[in-house]
Enzyme design. Structure first.
Site, PDB file in Angstrom:
ATOM      1  N   VAL A  34       0.847  -1.206   0.000  1.00  0.00           N
ATOM      2  CA  VAL A  34       0.000   0.000   0.000  1.00  0.00           C
ATOM      3  C   VAL A  34       0.878   1.250   0.000  1.00  0.00           C
ATOM      4  O   VAL A  34       0.627   2.218  -0.747  1.00  0.00           O
ATOM      5  CB  VAL A  34      -0.964  -0.015   1.214  1.00  0.00           C
ATOM      6  CG1 VAL A  34      -1.781   1.276   1.261  1.00  0.00           C
ATOM      7  CG2 VAL A  34      -1.884  -1.230   1.163  1.00  0.00           C
ATOM      8  N   CYS A  35       1.927   1.222   0.820  1.00  0.00           N
ATOM      9  CA  CYS A  35       2.838   2.384   0.886  1.00  0.00           C
ATOM     10  C   CYS A  35       3.462   2.656  -0.477  1.00  0.00           C
ATOM     11  O   CYS A  35       3.628   3.821  -0.877  1.00  0.00           O
ATOM     12  CB  CYS A  35       3.949   2.133   1.904  1.00  0.00           C
ATOM     13  SG  CYS A  35       3.333   1.837   3.568  1.00  0.00           S
ATOM     14  N   THR A  36       3.809   1.602  -1.193  1.00  0.00           N
ATOM     15  CA  THR A  36       4.422   1.775  -2.516  1.00  0.00           C
ATOM     16  C   THR A  36       3.479   2.550  -3.433  1.00  0.00           C
ATOM     17  O   THR A  36       3.893   3.477  -4.139  1.00  0.00           O
ATOM     18  CB  THR A  36       4.762   0.390  -3.118  1.00  0.00           C
ATOM     19  OG1 THR A  36       5.624  -0.292  -2.208  1.00  0.00           O
ATOM     20  CG2 THR A  36       5.433   0.513  -4.473  1.00  0.00           C
TER      21      THR A  36
END
Ligand code: BEZ
Length: 210
Positions: free
Chosen positions: A44-46
């Protein structure tokens, strides 16, 4: 430290992907977004970091500087940055703090121990040119944020810092706005000589000021 709207955003010095930065010098006189995400090399962070990089022109147009943070070290950041570019199609174009010792995360209360002792939650702070916190939010690790909404909030903050208006539900730049209750009808008539729509005396609607 819990930070409230209106508090001064704490200063710090940190190692970032763009060198060592003193925060107050970096944001001096500008609008700023400081955000944390839980961990490098997570899916998700990516997507969040790639999308935020894609918004650079929109942040620039609003005079906003952006800075991200994760509790990883700088070598990891450099490696992950390559993944972000390859998978999301845009290279990182804002500094990412390497907060391995969690100094900044602690200063900004980005670690919520009942969620995780080690990872930061997804925080966003919007900071004004006066270095005061104008907006903050916390999302859990499992929910990616909507960075278009952050831009929308910045549009509202910038408008309402210049004019005595507030923005209604789901407002978008260009939509009608509301005259704030602190302005009397008498004073409002000076600013809005053509008047306003008022379905209730306390609900005074005018076109967005230029
Ligand atoms: C993610 O960024 O994909 C993620 C990070 C921590 C926990 C869950 C998801």
């Amino acid at each position: 430290m819990t930070l409230h709207i209106g508090d001064t955003a704490p200063d710090f010095e940190a190692v970032t992907t763009e060198g060592t930065i003193r925060f107050h010098d970096y944001i001096d006189g500008k609008w700023a977004v400081l955000f944390s995400h839980p961990k490098n090399f997570t899916p998700v962070c990516t997507t969040e970091l790639g999308y935020t990089a894609k918004l650079k022109d929109k942040f620039d147009a609003r005079g906003v500087v952006v800075m991200g943070l994760s509790v990883d070290d700088i070598g990891d950041h450099d490696q992950w940055a390559k993944d972000i570019e390859e998978t999301q199609g845009t290279a990182l174009n804002f500094p990412l703090i390497a907060d391995k010792d969690r100094k900044v995360a602690t200063l900004y209360d980005m670690i919520h121990p009942n969620a995780s002792d080690t990872m930061t939650v997804r925080t966003v702070f919007v900071i004004g040119p006066d270095k005061k916190v104008k907006m903050s939010l916390n999302y859990p690790a499992s929910t990616g944020r909507n960075f278009d909404e952050i831009l929308r909030v910045i549009d509202s903050l910038q408008l309402t810092s210049e004019h005595k208006v507030a923005t209604p539900v789901n407002w978008q730049d260009g939509d009608d706005v509301i005259i704030v209750p602190a302005v009397s009808d008498e004073d409002a008539r000076k600013t809005y000589p053509d008047g306003w729509k008022a379905p209730r005396p306390y609900l005074r609607i005018v076109p967005q000021p230029k």
